[in-house]
Design a protein around this motif. Sequence first.
Motif, short mmCIF file in Angstrom:
data_model
loop_
_atom_site.label_atom_id
_atom_site.label_comp_id
_atom_site.label_asym_id
_atom_site.label_seq_id
_atom_site.Cartn_x
_atom_site.Cartn_y
_atom_site.Cartn_z
N ILE A 26 3.39 -6.00 -5.07
CA ILE A 26 1.99 -6.43 -5.22
C ILE A 26 1.26 -5.93 -3.98
O ILE A 26 1.50 -6.41 -2.88
N THR A 27 0.43 -4.92 -4.16
CA THR A 27 -0.27 -4.31 -3.02
C THR A 27 -1.77 -4.55 -3.14
O THR A 27 -2.40 -4.11 -4.11
N PRO A 28 -2.36 -5.24 -2.15
CA PRO A 28 -3.80 -5.47 -2.20
C PRO A 28 -4.60 -4.17 -2.01
O PRO A 28 -4.13 -3.25 -1.34
N TYR A 62 6.20 1.37 -0.86
CA TYR A 62 5.69 2.54 -1.59
C TYR A 62 4.39 3.08 -1.02
O TYR A 62 4.20 4.28 -0.91
N LEU A 63 3.48 2.18 -0.66
CA LEU A 63 2.15 2.64 -0.22
C LEU A 63 1.96 2.44 1.29
O LEU A 63 0.85 2.25 1.76
N GLY A 64 3.08 2.48 2.02
CA GLY A 64 3.01 2.36 3.48
C GLY A 64 3.46 0.98 3.93
O GLY A 64 3.32 0.00 3.21
N ASP A 65 3.99 0.91 5.16
CA ASP A 65 4.59 -0.32 5.66
C ASP A 65 3.59 -1.47 5.76
O ASP A 65 3.95 -2.63 5.62
N GLU A 66 2.34 -1.15 6.04
CA GLU A 66 1.37 -2.24 6.27
C GLU A 66 0.60 -2.61 5.01
O GLU A 66 -0.17 -3.57 5.02
N ALA A 67 0.84 -1.86 3.94
CA ALA A 67 0.02 -2.01 2.73
C ALA A 67 0.07 -3.42 2.14
O ALA A 67 -0.93 -3.95 1.68
N ILE A 68 1.25 -4.02 2.17
CA ILE A 68 1.42 -5.32 1.52
C ILE A 68 0.54 -6.40 2.17
O ILE A 68 0.00 -7.26 1.49
N ASP A 121 -6.75 1.66 0.88
CA ASP A 121 -8.06 2.22 0.52
C ASP A 121 -7.84 3.21 -0.62
O ASP A 121 -7.05 4.14 -0.49
N VAL A 122 -8.53 3.00 -1.71
CA VAL A 122 -8.31 3.84 -2.89
C VAL A 122 -9.64 4.39 -3.42
O VAL A 122 -10.72 3.96 -3.01
N CYS A 123 -9.52 5.36 -4.31
CA CYS A 123 -10.72 5.94 -4.94
C CYS A 123 -10.57 5.84 -6.46
O CYS A 123 -9.47 5.65 -6.97
N VAL A 124 -11.68 6.00 -7.14
CA VAL A 124 -11.61 6.19 -8.59
C VAL A 124 -11.39 7.69 -8.80
O VAL A 124 -12.10 8.52 -8.24
N SER A 125 -10.38 8.02 -9.55
CA SER A 125 -10.01 9.42 -9.73
C SER A 125 -10.98 10.15 -10.63
O SER A 125 -11.56 9.56 -11.56
#
Length: 312
Positions: free
Chosen positions: A261-263, A129-135, A140-144
């Motif tokens: 489970i995505t770190p 879901y969040l890209g092949d290497e995400a797992i 990298d995320v932000c607070v919305s």
Amino acid sequence: MSYEDVKKVWMNGRLVDFADARIHAFSHVFHYGSAMFEGARVYKTRNGSAAFRLDEHIKRLYDSCKVYRMEIPYSPEEFKAAILDTIRANGFEECYIRPLVYRGLGALGVNPFKSPIDILIAVWKWGKYLGDEAIDQGVDVCVSSWNRMAPNTFPAMAKATGNYVNSALIKMEAITNGYTEGIALDNSGRVSEGSGENLFLVYGGRILTPPLAGTILPGITRDTVITIARDAGYTVAEQQIAREMLYIADEVFFTGTAAEITPIRSVDRIPVGPGRRGPVTERLQKDFFGLLSGDIEDRYGWLTPVLVEARV
Ligand code: PPE
């Protein structure tokens, strides 16, 4: 995304060809977001294909419909059989499952009671879901700047399609600013969830996650992680979480059917811990993916065999 390999879609009791899986432009759902839906996954385990926690997903769908006064004209057992038929009709050994219960073609106007309850079940192949290497690598995320729904506005425990216009705002803002995903706060400024994932953090030797208090979806992966973490000996608490805890936590990760489970390796460009997947996240992934591959015995009864005949 290509849906070329999708052969059949289940609509109101019939399996129709992908090209014929259409709904009318005057359908209530299209104008007012009046659908309840689910997302589950089928995994190819060493003992054959199996759907993960299908009964719980079906239960949540019925719960969502109950909140919105929608009566499903099938029993949960019949619904489950229809889902399994749809997977087999497509010959998928691994796939994503998307059942929808929606208000169809009847009368436009906010009042949904005049439009019939229609049902469709779609399945397709959906990768990471969040890209092949995400797992492995984390995201990298932000607070919305967008909050999640406040209690007693849009019921968060119901998985309604209409809720996802809020999710889309969170997601678009994140992507536009160079992040993979956004974390939304609730209307009191506490941590809620991602646009399509629940959130956990490791802080002070405990695993924390926001409570079911009207701003998050009661995620089935969330429940899975709470269960396997406790069984692995960790202390898990459902409690309110301050925004700044995201920056000082040792580990932060997303959970969801799509996201698994995505770190999370950074929040607002502040590295989480050393800026890579932490040991607790890795351990939980190992236990989770071990169950899904069949390498770890399913002592919870979470896997429903699908019995797909592989297509030649
Ligand atoms: N919160 C939200 C808002 C959410 O949409 C999901 C699932 C979760 C938490 C995690 O719930 P669960 O899947 O039961 O662990 N989001 C689904 C849809 C994603 C999409 O883009 O569509 C999913 O993960 O299937």
